[in-house]
Design a protein around this motif. Structure first.
Motif, PDB file in Angstrom:
ATOM      1  N   ALA A 209       0.831  -1.206   0.000  1.00  0.00           N
ATOM      2  CA  ALA A 209       0.000   0.000   0.000  1.00  0.00           C
ATOM      3  C   ALA A 209       0.868   1.260   0.000  1.00  0.00           C
ATOM      4  N   LEU A 210       1.915   1.260   0.808  1.00  0.00           N
ATOM      5  CA  LEU A 210       2.786   2.429   0.910  1.00  0.00           C
ATOM      6  C   LEU A 210       3.568   2.660  -0.386  1.00  0.00           C
ATOM      7  N   VAL A 211       4.100   1.589  -0.975  1.00  0.00           N
ATOM      8  CA  VAL A 211       4.879   1.711  -2.202  1.00  0.00           C
ATOM      9  C   VAL A 211       4.009   2.234  -3.349  1.00  0.00           C
ATOM     10  N   GLN A 212       2.814   1.695  -3.474  1.00  0.00           N
ATOM     11  CA  GLN A 212       1.959   2.114  -4.579  1.00  0.00           C
ATOM     12  C   GLN A 212       1.403   3.518  -4.363  1.00  0.00           C
ATOM     13  N   LEU A 213       1.209   3.908  -3.110  1.00  0.00           N
ATOM     14  CA  LEU A 213       0.816   5.291  -2.827  1.00  0.00           C
ATOM     15  C   LEU A 213       1.952   6.237  -3.201  1.00  0.00           C
ATOM     16  N   ALA A 214       3.172   5.882  -2.805  1.00  0.00           N
ATOM     17  CA  ALA A 214       4.333   6.719  -3.128  1.00  0.00           C
ATOM     18  C   ALA A 214       4.523   6.821  -4.639  1.00  0.00           C
ATOM     19  N   GLY A 215       4.354   5.702  -5.343  1.00  0.00           N
ATOM     20  CA  GLY A 215       4.498   5.717  -6.798  1.00  0.00           C
ATOM     21  C   GLY A 215       3.448   6.590  -7.471  1.00  0.00           C
ATOM     22  N   THR A 216       2.212   6.498  -6.995  1.00  0.00           N
ATOM     23  CA  THR A 216       1.132   7.312  -7.554  1.00  0.00           C
ATOM     24  C   THR A 216       1.387   8.802  -7.326  1.00  0.00           C
ATOM     25  N   LEU A 217       1.847   9.148  -6.133  1.00  0.00           N
ATOM     26  CA  LEU A 217       2.164  10.545  -5.841  1.00  0.00           C
ATOM     27  C   LEU A 217       3.302  11.049  -6.733  1.00  0.00           C
ATOM     28  N   PHE A 218       4.268  10.161  -7.016  1.00  0.00           N
ATOM     29  CA  PHE A 218       5.365  10.536  -7.910  1.00  0.00           C
ATOM     30  C   PHE A 218       4.837  10.808  -9.315  1.00  0.00           C
ATOM     31  N   PHE A 219       3.932   9.959  -9.807  1.00  0.00           N
ATOM     32  CA  PHE A 219       3.325  10.165 -11.116  1.00  0.00           C
ATOM     33  C   PHE A 219       2.623  11.519 -11.179  1.00  0.00           C
ATOM     34  N   ILE A 220       1.820  11.807 -10.147  1.00  0.00           N
ATOM     35  CA  ILE A 220       1.072  13.061 -10.101  1.00  0.00           C
ATOM     36  C   ILE A 220       2.020  14.252 -10.061  1.00  0.00           C
ATOM     37  N   ALA A 225       4.472  18.886 -12.770  1.00  0.00           N
ATOM     38  CA  ALA A 225       5.697  19.612 -13.098  1.00  0.00           C
ATOM     39  C   ALA A 225       5.905  19.745 -14.608  1.00  0.00           C
ATOM     40  N   GLY A 226       5.003  19.157 -15.401  1.00  0.00           N
ATOM     41  CA  GLY A 226       5.095  19.274 -16.854  1.00  0.00           C
ATOM     42  C   GLY A 226       5.772  18.114 -17.538  1.00  0.00           C
ATOM     43  N   TYR A 227       5.943  16.996 -16.809  1.00  0.00           N
ATOM     44  CA  TYR A 227       6.631  15.829 -17.381  1.00  0.00           C
ATOM     45  C   TYR A 227       5.719  14.602 -17.411  1.00  0.00           C
ATOM     46  N   ALA A 228       4.463  14.832 -17.767  1.00  0.00           N
ATOM     47  CA  ALA A 228       3.493  13.739 -17.790  1.00  0.00           C
ATOM     48  C   ALA A 228       3.873  12.660 -18.802  1.00  0.00           C
ATOM     49  N   MET A 229       4.274  13.063 -20.009  1.00  0.00           N
ATOM     50  CA  MET A 229       4.635  12.087 -21.036  1.00  0.00           C
ATOM     51  C   MET A 229       5.893  11.320 -20.650  1.00  0.00           C
ATOM     52  N   GLU A 230       6.848  12.022 -20.039  1.00  0.00           N
ATOM     53  CA  GLU A 230       8.091  11.367 -19.642  1.00  0.00           C
ATOM     54  C   GLU A 230       7.831  10.266 -18.614  1.00  0.00           C
ATOM     55  N   VAL A 231       7.069  10.583 -17.576  1.00  0.00           N
ATOM     56  CA  VAL A 231       6.819   9.588 -16.542  1.00  0.00           C
ATOM     57  C   VAL A 231       5.920   8.476 -17.061  1.00  0.00           C
ATOM     58  N   ALA A 232       5.044   8.806 -17.988  1.00  0.00           N
ATOM     59  CA  ALA A 232       4.166   7.791 -18.566  1.00  0.00           C
ATOM     60  C   ALA A 232       4.956   6.789 -19.410  1.00  0.00           C
ATOM     61  N   MET A 233       5.887   7.310 -20.213  1.00  0.00           N
ATOM     62  CA  MET A 233       6.633   6.440 -21.123  1.00  0.00           C
ATOM     63  C   MET A 233       7.817   5.752 -20.463  1.00  0.00           C
ATOM     64  N   VAL A 234       8.347   6.316 -19.387  1.00  0.00           N
ATOM     65  CA  VAL A 234       9.494   5.706 -18.710  1.00  0.00           C
ATOM     66  C   VAL A 234       9.045   4.734 -17.624  1.00  0.00           C
ATOM     67  N   TRP A 235       7.894   4.983 -16.994  1.00  0.00           N
ATOM     68  CA  TRP A 235       7.518   4.130 -15.868  1.00  0.00           C
ATOM     69  C   TRP A 235       6.099   3.582 -15.971  1.00  0.00           C
TER      70      TRP A 235
END
Length: 320
Positions: A209-220, A225-235
């Motif tokens: 639960a903690l890891v996936q919450l942290a990952g989701t917050l990182f995506f958001i 910050a303007g890097y939606a495509m980068e995080v989408a395509m890299v992770w």
């Protein structure tokens, strides 16, 4: 570290006087023949376990290099040094291959608890699972549970991967990743709490639960910050596709049609639709279930040495 192989299977203690399944050609074997065949199996397994111990550090090196490359994709794509499509392919391959290195750590083939190799075993497992955004703790406890109760609809965490064919398996893998009571996550949670119920299993759920919450917050955060495509395509996208890949080709294809629960029929020898290398040698998954201490990349060689023995035990070896 001693190269002495623990000749207990991951799911049950070897029982040489128990009949092999499916029976077939092995149905008429008496106890003494089965004992001798098992002795020959063990000798071959010991040989490949010893080889694995000599090269186990390659898994550590591959993990460290792979994780470093994966991390570098974030700044490299943000600075337009690496095209997004290249980063996507590389990330997908690292995430998929990472499950294999983590898998070796799940079985402690890199180093056992109480030895000098234990730190590297745990580090390999932890780093390998980060691109999948799935804690090593829950991956290990569920995988070892799978080895104890393969194809058991109640106790096997991987049972929901079952499907009648490849197309259905791909669709099922997607559905299993979605929210809802029919998702595989609910089955895994029940297995962890009701079937396993150990402090380790409960802790693994919390870590997930903690890891996936942290990952989701990182995506958001990256998107804001303007890097939606980068995080989408890299992770984000490589992770989803790698999860589907591992569930279809490492779980469904190895145990289809999930009809056996015995020592020699809870998985199979088959011809993978993507070949030995891309499937990470899961075509010889029966050897892995018989002797989990043998590294996955050595199961093909071990199988061909064991093949005459397995055929005598009634195993269908016609695929290879």
């Amino acid at each position: 570290m001693s190269a002495q192989l623990n000749l207990r299977t991951a799911d049950t203690t070897l029982a040489p006087d128990a009949p092999a399944f499916p029976l077939g050609a092995g149905a008429d074997l008496d106890k003494h023949v089965r004992v001798d065949l098992l002795r020959q199996e063990k000798a071959i397994a010991q040989k490949y376990y010893a080889i694995g111990q000599q090269i186990r550090w390659k898994y550590v090196a591959a993990t460290l290099v792979g994780f470093a490359v994966w991390l570098s994709l974030f700044p490299l794509t943000m600075l337009d040094v690496v095209p997004l499509w290249v980063a996507f392919v590389v990330s997908y391959l690292i995430a998929t291959a990472g499950y294999v290195t983590a898998h070796e750590a799940m079985h402690s083939t890199i180093g056992r608890k109480g030895t000098k190799g234990w730190f590297w075993n745990e580090l390999t497992g932890q780093l390998s699972m980060i691109p999948l955004m799935f804690p090593f703790s829950i991956a290990r406890v569920t995988h070892l549970q799978h080895h104890r109760f393969p194809n058991d609809p109640v106790k096997d965490p991987d049972y929901p991967d079952g499907a009648p064919n490849l197309r259905a398996a791909l669709w099922k893998a997607w559905l299993n990743r979605q929210p809802g009571k029919t998702a595989q996550a609910h089955h895994i949670k029940r297995v962890l709490l009701e079937e396993i119920g150990t402090p380790e299993a409960k802790r693994a759920l919390k870590e997930t639960a903690l890891v996936q919450l942290a990952g989701t917050l990182f995506f958001i955060g990256m998107a804001l910050a303007g890097y939606a495509m980068e995080v989408a395509m890299v992770w984000w996208l490589p992770r989803w596709l790698a999860l589907i890949h591992t569930h279809v080709f490492f779980s469904w294809e190895t145990h289809h049609p999930q009809s056996g629960t015995g020592r020699y029929d809870n998985t199979r020898i088959f011809k993978s639709s993507v070949g030995s290398f891309l499937s990470m040698w899961i075509e010889f998954h029966l050897v892995h279930h018989l002797y989990p201490n043998i590294p996955m990349h050595l199961t093909k060689q071990a199988y061909y040495e064991m093949k005459p023995i397995l055929e005598k035990r009634g195993v269908d070896c016609s695929a290879h």
